[in-house]
Design an enzyme around this catalytic site. Sequence first.
Site, PDB file in Angstrom:
ATOM      1  N   ASP A  61      27.929 -53.738 -56.496  1.00 13.36           N
ATOM      2  CA  ASP A  61      27.918 -54.925 -55.641  1.00 13.36           C
ATOM      3  C   ASP A  61      26.573 -55.015 -54.935  1.00 13.36           C
ATOM      4  O   ASP A  61      26.075 -54.013 -54.406  1.00 13.36           O
ATOM      5  CB  ASP A  61      29.062 -54.811 -54.626  1.00 13.36           C
ATOM      6  CG  ASP A  61      29.093 -55.931 -53.607  1.00 13.36           C
ATOM      7  OD1 ASP A  61      28.487 -56.996 -53.864  1.00 13.36           O
ATOM      8  OD2 ASP A  61      29.716 -55.740 -52.546  1.00 13.36           O
TER       9      ASP A  61
ATOM     10  N   SER B  54      32.587 -61.865 -49.422  1.00 16.10           N
ATOM     11  CA  SER B  54      31.193 -62.293 -49.432  1.00 16.10           C
ATOM     12  C   SER B  54      30.912 -63.110 -48.173  1.00 16.10           C
ATOM     13  O   SER B  54      31.044 -62.597 -47.069  1.00 16.10           O
ATOM     14  CB  SER B  54      30.907 -63.064 -50.716  1.00 16.10           C
ATOM     15  OG  SER B  54      29.527 -63.165 -50.951  1.00 16.10           O
TER      16      SER B  54
ATOM     17  N   HIS C 207      29.652 -57.618 -57.745  1.00  8.85           N
ATOM     18  CA  HIS C 207      30.003 -58.543 -56.662  1.00  8.85           C
ATOM     19  C   HIS C 207      31.147 -59.454 -57.100  1.00  8.85           C
ATOM     20  O   HIS C 207      31.097 -60.071 -58.157  1.00  8.85           O
ATOM     21  CB  HIS C 207      28.788 -59.383 -56.271  1.00  8.85           C
ATOM     22  CG  HIS C 207      28.987 -60.147 -55.008  1.00  8.85           C
ATOM     23  ND1 HIS C 207      29.152 -59.536 -53.781  1.00  8.85           N
ATOM     24  CD2 HIS C 207      29.061 -61.474 -54.761  1.00  8.85           C
ATOM     25  CE1 HIS C 207      29.296 -60.450 -52.844  1.00  8.85           C
ATOM     26  NE2 HIS C 207      29.255 -61.641 -53.413  1.00  8.85           N
TER      27      HIS C 207
END
Length: 570
Positions: free
Chosen positions: A263, A140, A298
Amino acid sequence: MELRSRSLVAAFFGAILIAADYAAMAEPPRSEPLYRVKHETKVPVPMRDGVKLAAEIFRPDAPGKFPVLMCHRYFREGADRGQFFAPRGYVVALIDCRGRYDSEGTWVPYVNDPQDGFDAQEWLGRQPWSNGKIGTFGTSYNGFTQLMAAPLASPFLKCMVPQECQQTNFGHIYNDGVMQLNVVFEFGLHTKQGSQIQQIFPIDHPHYRRLPLLAAVDDFPQVEHVKDWFRHARYDDYWKSYGIKEKYAKIQAPALFLTGWYDNLCHETWRNFLGFRTNGGSEAARTGTKIIVGPWTHGGSFALPGFLDVMLRWYDYWLKEMKNGVDRDAPIRIYVMGADKWRDEHEWPLARTRFTPFFLTSGGHANSLRGDGRLVPDSPDVGWAKTDRFVYDPENPVYTLGGQISTHADIWGPRDRRVRQERDDVLVYTTEPLEKDIEVTGPVELKLFVSSSAVDTDFTATLTDVHPDGRAIHICEGIRGVTFRDSLEHPTPIEPGKIYELSISLWETSMVFKAGHRIRLEVSSSNFPRYARNQNTGLPLGTSAEMHKAQQTVYHGPDHPSRLILPVIP
């Protein structure tokens, strides 16, 4: 964005992942755990302006020089990697971003990270325990830090493993011109110097609905960066300054990308993969870059079977020159949902793809599950030159349920959408039951002819898999701000009542729709609070509490062939 609910993601997809065969990804030769580990904390890493970043370092407690694995981290990730890789002959350096945790300086999200990441690589490459070869990792935000520094091309940087991260931050904060409100409110507003406040609003929390949006922002300290995101509501030099969309030709190091179909950075990760493969600044970056895509949300790529072994094999090849077959691996490895299996591919979109249109048609009343909307593979000769209408009221938006929202584990992923499809402000188009399995793998797109009573509004699209028992499971989705129909850099208003053709990307997927199932498309104008509500006024984002209802019209017929384009794999 900090990872959340990994255990939930792992449990959710565990049944289908256990059967995956990744034995080939961990075959010898490989680095073995031969070393005791020396662990140091708060090691100062000097930047060019005198600021010192704090590093946590795991390294073999032995003489000699070793390759270095670096994570430049906004949130504290990587201790497990230190404990795994250091015994196997790697130095692992976990470096806090400027102004975070034990690092000096002032944290401004993203802005200082490219230069700081480069300076950290230069320092690590010259340490007496370094052999001058650096690989990076992170997820991320910590994935994006790798990419932002890469165009500066430190000679020590040899490879990367970016997980679930963006090409530009505009693509993270905005999707096709529409602000991802949950990203702004759950990441942007809940951050502060030194640490992160852990707070997630329920999706129906009144804070999301507060207007003007900038008034809600003012409730939080140290959020000037969020106000910048509002000020720059188009793709301009602010975003380009630290993104990599225009900088692939400067990147020398190959990357192993990881993402999931659910995601919120899946689309951006595919853009990165294609940018490296097409425009990378070295042969290694172009031909060596690879991608793995699984069925997770995610933060879920840690559920990849043999995750650490996959990384080890990658680093062994690029940093220790082990002949372990990484160079012979297919560049793409995807999980095919519905078929529940992993598969290797060699190009994207797949060369054998048949981009197949499914036309929208109705008797003029496609509103809700009770309507007469249909998806048909061939354009009908008669009876489909109709329009469908609905009223989009930003006071009563369609709430997010399923899909690629990056927070709210109770609603993300492959959820049943039927309750949303019962609304009259959601147009529903459904195929007949399928006579045979249909695999859809690749980018999904909707060509939609629309008009609106507003000068600015949004249109949404959601693809679902309808089971024989009626469940309508979310597969992928998209949104388009109509003022961004032609350009993300130069938005232009629309003329009320005029017909426009929109292209709505539903991003990428890989899904087998089974025989007896039906394919369903939803069209509406809101997906809240994943995305900010368009208030239908044309006023600058976040500045007004004014809201108008919009009369929305969707056209289909020979002159306006609205159609869903599916990448069908024969």
